[in-house]
Design a protein around this motif. Structure first.
Motif, PDB file in Angstrom:
ATOM      1  N   GLN A  37       4.685   1.913 -54.944  1.00 43.72           N
ATOM      2  CA  GLN A  37       5.907   0.547 -54.644  1.00 43.72           C
ATOM      3  C   GLN A  37       7.107   0.130 -55.804  1.00 43.72           C
ATOM      4  O   GLN A  37       7.709  -0.594 -56.062  1.00 43.72           O
ATOM      5  N   GLN A  38       6.292   0.759 -57.807  1.00 38.81           N
ATOM      6  CA  GLN A  38       7.819   0.650 -57.906  1.00 38.81           C
ATOM      7  C   GLN A  38       9.280   1.126 -57.442  1.00 38.81           C
ATOM      8  O   GLN A  38      10.119   0.771 -57.623  1.00 38.81           O
ATOM      9  N   ILE A  39       8.514   3.151 -57.000  1.00 38.52           N
ATOM     10  CA  ILE A  39       9.654   3.624 -56.926  1.00 38.52           C
ATOM     11  C   ILE A  39      10.091   3.464 -55.266  1.00 38.52           C
ATOM     12  O   ILE A  39      11.410   3.729 -55.317  1.00 38.52           O
ATOM     13  N   LEU A  40       9.306   3.473 -54.457  1.00 36.79           N
ATOM     14  CA  LEU A  40       9.816   3.089 -53.554  1.00 36.79           C
ATOM     15  C   LEU A  40      10.922   2.818 -53.108  1.00 36.79           C
ATOM     16  O   LEU A  40      12.156   2.485 -52.239  1.00 36.79           O
ATOM     17  N   PRO A  41      10.977   1.129 -53.333  1.00 36.52           N
ATOM     18  CA  PRO A  41      11.881   0.745 -52.807  1.00 36.52           C
ATOM     19  C   PRO A  41      13.522   0.826 -54.035  1.00 36.52           C
ATOM     20  O   PRO A  41      13.747   0.892 -52.996  1.00 36.52           O
ATOM     21  N   GLY A  42      13.306   0.947 -54.544  1.00 41.01           N
ATOM     22  CA  GLY A  42      14.795   2.053 -55.185  1.00 41.01           C
ATOM     23  C   GLY A  42      15.020   2.899 -54.557  1.00 41.01           C
ATOM     24  O   GLY A  42      16.246   2.977 -54.727  1.00 41.01           O
ATOM     25  N   LEU A  44      14.707   3.791 -51.685  1.00 40.55           N
ATOM     26  CA  LEU A  44      15.129   3.681 -50.263  1.00 40.55           C
ATOM     27  C   LEU A  44      16.414   3.259 -50.048  1.00 40.55           C
ATOM     28  O   LEU A  44      17.565   2.940 -49.424  1.00 40.55           O
ATOM     29  N   GLU A  45      16.643   1.713 -51.094  1.00 39.39           N
ATOM     30  CA  GLU A  45      18.037   0.643 -51.329  1.00 39.39           C
ATOM     31  C   GLU A  45      18.794   2.399 -51.738  1.00 39.39           C
ATOM     32  O   GLU A  45      19.634   1.440 -51.163  1.00 39.39           O
ATOM     33  N   GLY A  46      18.303   3.033 -52.859  1.00 38.95           N
ATOM     34  CA  GLY A  46      19.622   3.937 -52.770  1.00 38.95           C
ATOM     35  C   GLY A  46      20.229   4.762 -51.525  1.00 38.95           C
ATOM     36  O   GLY A  46      20.890   5.223 -51.358  1.00 38.95           O
ATOM     37  N   GLN A  53      26.926   4.079 -47.226  1.00 39.85           N
ATOM     38  CA  GLN A  53      28.427   4.433 -47.599  1.00 39.85           C
ATOM     39  C   GLN A  53      29.129   5.523 -47.013  1.00 39.85           C
ATOM     40  O   GLN A  53      30.073   5.670 -45.700  1.00 39.85           O
ATOM     41  N   ASP A  54      28.324   6.588 -46.108  1.00 40.94           N
ATOM     42  CA  ASP A  54      28.497   7.255 -45.523  1.00 40.94           C
ATOM     43  C   ASP A  54      28.992   6.692 -44.104  1.00 40.94           C
ATOM     44  O   ASP A  54      30.204   6.889 -43.079  1.00 40.94           O
TER      45      ASP A  54
END
Length: 130
Positions: A37-42, A44-46, A53-54
């Motif tokens: 839960q800490q890592i996935l949002p970042g 996914l946002e990335g 951007q693509d």
């Protein structure tokens, strides 16, 4: 210790180990879920930012290609108009040349007739004198 232990005590130890194993597994699952839960949002946002951007780049490229295609189509239309104008002018020149050739041929024929008539007139005049 030893062989004097009751069979119920060994079963309780097995149950305690089993219970501890289940609690440990639940605690590990909670830790993994919390970390995800800490890592996935970042992440996914990335990924979304990268995808956005693509997409922006793809739209810009598509717009440039569309503009270039319009420019090529306009240049083709202008070139076609020039070629049609040249073709019409060439047709007029051919018609003029044909008319000039016809006039030249007619003039040549008239001159031949006039020369023949003058020669015939001259012969008649010489015959009349002679």
């Amino acid at each position: 210790g030893g062989s004097g232990e009751s069979p119920g005590r060994g079963q309780r130890v097995d149950e305690a180990v089993l219970s501890y194993g289940m609690q440990l597994r639940a605690w590990i699952d909670l830790q993994v879920d919390a970390r995800l839960q800490q890592i996935l949002p970042g992440l996914l946002e990335g990924e979304l930012a990268s995808s956005r951007q693509d997409s922006v780049v793809a739209v810009e490229v598509a717009e440039r290609v569309e503009a270039e295609a319009r420019a090529v189509a306009e240049a083709q239309a202008k070139l076609l108009a020039v070629v049609e104008g040249i073709s019409e002018e060439l047709a007029r020149v051919k018609a003029s040349v044909g008319a000039c050739q016809l006039n030249t041929q007619q003039l040549g024929a008239q001159m031949q007739l006039s020369s023949a008539a003058a020669a015939g007139h001259q012969r008649r005049g010489e015959e009349a004198e002679g």
